[in-house]
Structures are given as structure tokens and as C-alpha cells.
Design an enzyme around this catalytic site. Structure first.
Site, mmCIF file in Angstrom:
data_model
loop_
_atom_site.group_PDB
_atom_site.id
_atom_site.type_symbol
_atom_site.label_atom_id
_atom_site.label_comp_id
_atom_site.label_asym_id
_atom_site.label_seq_id
_atom_site.Cartn_x
_atom_site.Cartn_y
_atom_site.Cartn_z
ATOM 1 N N SER A 141 -2.493 -7.820 2.737
ATOM 2 C CA SER A 141 -2.801 -7.749 4.171
ATOM 3 C C SER A 141 -3.175 -9.135 4.693
ATOM 4 O O SER A 141 -2.800 -9.502 5.812
ATOM 5 C CB SER A 141 -3.965 -6.785 4.421
ATOM 6 O OG SER A 141 -3.643 -5.499 3.974
ATOM 7 N N LYS A 160 -17.637 -7.892 6.971
ATOM 8 C CA LYS A 160 -16.420 -8.630 7.336
ATOM 9 C C LYS A 160 -16.006 -8.265 8.746
ATOM 10 O O LYS A 160 -16.266 -7.169 9.218
ATOM 11 C CB LYS A 160 -15.285 -8.221 6.401
ATOM 12 C CG LYS A 160 -15.223 -9.007 5.118
ATOM 13 C CD LYS A 160 -13.868 -8.728 4.497
ATOM 14 C CE LYS A 160 -13.808 -9.081 3.030
ATOM 15 N NZ LYS A 160 -12.613 -8.485 2.419
ATOM 16 N N ARG A 176 -1.409 -5.518 -8.627
ATOM 17 C CA ARG A 176 -0.304 -6.425 -8.331
ATOM 18 C C ARG A 176 -0.069 -7.418 -9.464
ATOM 19 O O ARG A 176 0.990 -7.532 -9.992
ATOM 20 C CB ARG A 176 -0.594 -7.214 -7.049
ATOM 21 C CG ARG A 176 -0.212 -6.507 -5.812
ATOM 22 C CD ARG A 176 -0.810 -7.163 -4.618
ATOM 23 N NE ARG A 176 -2.261 -7.061 -4.648
ATOM 24 C CZ ARG A 176 -3.032 -7.271 -3.614
ATOM 25 N NH1 ARG A 176 -2.515 -7.648 -2.473
ATOM 26 N NH2 ARG A 176 -4.330 -7.140 -3.702
ATOM 27 N N HIS A 214 0.844 -1.205 0.000
ATOM 28 C CA HIS A 214 0.000 0.000 0.000
ATOM 29 C C HIS A 214 0.880 1.257 0.000
ATOM 30 O O HIS A 214 0.599 2.228 -0.715
ATOM 31 C CB HIS A 214 -0.871 0.049 1.263
ATOM 32 C CG HIS A 214 -1.901 -1.033 1.373
ATOM 33 N ND1 HIS A 214 -1.999 -1.860 2.466
ATOM 34 C CD2 HIS A 214 -2.906 -1.407 0.542
ATOM 35 C CE1 HIS A 214 -3.020 -2.692 2.311
ATOM 36 N NE2 HIS A 214 -3.580 -2.450 1.141
HETATM 37 N N1 COD Z 1 1.094 -3.729 -4.229
HETATM 38 C C1 COD Z 1 0.349 -2.801 -4.872
HETATM 39 N N2 COD Z 1 -0.934 -2.506 -4.573
HETATM 40 C C2 COD Z 1 -1.462 -3.159 -3.545
HETATM 41 C C3 COD Z 1 -0.758 -4.118 -2.794
HETATM 42 C C4 COD Z 1 0.589 -4.407 -3.196
HETATM 43 N N3 COD Z 1 1.312 -5.334 -2.592
HETATM 44 N N4 COD Z 1 -1.576 -4.590 -1.822
HETATM 45 C C5 COD Z 1 -2.747 -3.947 -1.984
HETATM 46 N N5 COD Z 1 -2.681 -3.099 -3.019
HETATM 47 C C6 COD Z 1 -3.721 -2.218 -3.546
HETATM 48 C C7 COD Z 1 -4.937 -3.035 -3.974
HETATM 49 O O1 COD Z 1 -4.798 -3.512 -5.280
HETATM 50 C C8 COD Z 1 -5.994 -1.965 -3.881
HETATM 51 O O2 COD Z 1 -5.975 -1.151 -5.029
HETATM 52 C C9 COD Z 1 -5.562 -1.107 -2.689
HETATM 53 O O3 COD Z 1 -4.167 -1.364 -2.526
HETATM 54 C C10 COD Z 1 -6.294 -1.430 -1.382
HETATM 55 O O4 COD Z 1 -6.214 -2.831 -1.148
HETATM 56 P P1 COD Z 1 -7.030 -3.515 0.048
HETATM 57 O O5 COD Z 1 -6.905 -4.982 -0.126
HETATM 58 O O6 COD Z 1 -6.607 -2.919 1.347
HETATM 59 O O7 COD Z 1 -8.521 -3.007 -0.180
HETATM 60 P P2 COD Z 1 -9.721 -3.692 -0.995
HETATM 61 O O8 COD Z 1 -9.284 -4.114 -2.340
HETATM 62 O O9 COD Z 1 -10.333 -4.718 -0.094
HETATM 63 O O10 COD Z 1 -10.748 -2.454 -1.159
HETATM 64 C C11 COD Z 1 -11.992 -2.680 -1.751
HETATM 65 C C12 COD Z 1 -12.899 -1.448 -1.654
HETATM 66 C C13 COD Z 1 -12.992 -0.950 -0.215
HETATM 67 C C14 COD Z 1 -12.336 -0.323 -2.477
HETATM 68 C C15 COD Z 1 -14.288 -1.891 -2.219
HETATM 69 O O11 COD Z 1 -14.733 -3.018 -1.515
HETATM 70 C C16 COD Z 1 -15.345 -0.799 -2.093
HETATM 71 O O12 COD Z 1 -15.280 0.196 -2.770
HETATM 72 N N6 COD Z 1 -16.340 -1.007 -1.200
HETATM 73 C C17 COD Z 1 -17.386 -0.037 -0.929
HETATM 74 C C18 COD Z 1 -18.740 -0.496 -1.490
HETATM 75 C C19 COD Z 1 -18.823 -0.174 -2.982
HETATM 76 O O13 COD Z 1 -18.726 0.953 -3.423
HETATM 77 N N7 COD Z 1 -19.030 -1.209 -3.800
HETATM 78 C C20 COD Z 1 -19.073 -1.069 -5.236
HETATM 79 C C21 COD Z 1 -17.685 -1.192 -5.857
HETATM 80 S S1 COD Z 1 -16.960 -2.768 -5.446
#
Ligand code: COD
Length: 162
Positions: A128, A41, A90, A17
């Protein structure tokens, strides 16, 4: 002023991140990290804990603001009067999921664009979920998360990591 919202679960923030944030900070004047309040969750860290871990990890990035949101991402983005969502990519496995999210958000608002940054090679394997799995069993996560996150993980799991 170029502003982007970087949404996610951040449970907890990792070097993956942070890599996206550091590189995003070269493109945007301000990045709002938006932590999802996910009622479905059961995260390891509370929203406040996740926000504090992000704040601490980004002390050297004055462009970063930390916030949280509930409900639809697109509604939050509009409420902040922003039109760019920043996401990290990723691997091919991320692509399908990210394409889906970007497409839904585009359908909900044509004014909002999703901006993708590819991960650095040395961070491409970090997630994560993997960090929590490894830390739970007391293994070394020092290359995956900052030191204060290691301390927070140790407190959660009540043990010393190797
Ligand atoms: N390298 C590069 N990027 C990374 C890495 C890494 N090692 N690890 C994570 N990331 C990036 C992910 O690809 C992502 O872009 C970002 O960091 C955040 O990752 P996470 O895993 O913490 O978060 P997510 O993917 O679970 O988030 C999902 C959302 C919260 C964005 C999504 O669920 C959401 O928008 N929910 C709200 C409801 C909604 O609007 N729904 C409709 C659209 S899904």
C-alpha cells in the site's frame, strides 16, 4: 465452519491483499477482513473509506465480511470467537515482522493460530505504501490496485494518474 480474521491497515487495499483473500477463500468458509483503527498513524483513507474500498473489491467473494477493530488484535479475534488469523507473506523482509506479530499473539493466547499464505510471484512487490507513493506523482498503478481504488487515489491526490 472454518473462519479466519485477516487483519491489516489496508490503506488502501491492493491486488496483493486481494490475492491472499482469493486464495484464503478456498481454504476458509468465511474471512473477516479487519481494518485497524490506528490512532498513532495518519492513514490516507479513513477507516470507513478503507472498508468501502474493500467491500467493493470483494463483491465476488461472498465469504468475505469487512469490519474494523481498535486495540489489540487478539482481543478482537477473541471477541469474534475466531481462532485463526490469516496473514500474507511477501518476502524475507515480511517474515521477521510476521514472526514477531504471530509470536506476540501466540503469547497472548495459545488458542489462536496464525495461518500464512505466500504471495503470488506477480504480486510480491506490491505494498500500500508503494501504491500511495507512485499514485501521488500521477504514475500508473493499474497493475497494483483495482480501478475503483485508482479513482479513490485520484480524488485524494486531486489529479489524473497516467
Ligand atoms: N502480497 C501478499 N500479502 C500482502 C501483500 C502482497 N503484495 N501486501 C500486503 N500483504 C499482507 C501483509 O503481509 C499482511 O499480512 C496483510 O496483507 C495486511 O497488510 P497491511 O500492510 O495492510 O497491514 P499491516 O501489516 O500494517 O497490519 C498490522 C496489524 C494491523 C495486523 C498489526 O499492527 C496489529 O495487529 N495491530 C493491532 C495492535 C496489536 O494487536 N498489536 C500486537 C501485535 S503487533
Amino acid at each position: 465452519m472454518k473462519v479466519a480474521i485477516y487483519p491489516g491497515s489496508f490503506d488502501p487495499i491492493t491486488y496483493g491483499h486481494l490475492d491472499i483473500l482469493q486464495r484464503g477463500a478456498k481454504v476458509f468458509d468465511k474471512i473477516i477482513v479487519a481494518v485497524l483503527i490506528n490512532h498513532n498513524k495518519k492513514p490516507l483513507f479513513s477507516v470507513e473509506e478503507r472498508k468501502e474500498l474493500i467491500r467493493h473489491a470483494t463483491l465476488d467473494l461472498p465469504q468475505v465480511e469487512v469490519d474494523s477493530f481498535d486495540g489489540l488484535l487478539i482481543d478482537y479475534v477473541k471477541s469474534r470467537d475466531v481462532n485463526v488469523i490469516l496473514r500474507g507473506l511477501r518476502a524475507i523482509s515480511d517474515f521477521e515482522y510476521e514472526l514477531q506479530i504471530a509470536s506476540i499473539n501466540r503469547k497472548l493466547s495459545e488458542q489462536v493460530e496464525t495461518f500464512f499464505l505466500m504471495t503470488s510471484n506477480n504480486h510480491s512487490f506490491i505494498s500500500s505504501a508503494m501504491v500511495k507513493e507512485v499514485a501521488r506523482y500521477g504514475a500508473d498503478v493499474k497493475d497494483l490496485v483495482p480501478p475503483h481504488v485508482i479513482t479513490a487515489l485520484q480524488e485524494k491526490f486531486g489529479q489524473e494518474t497516467r
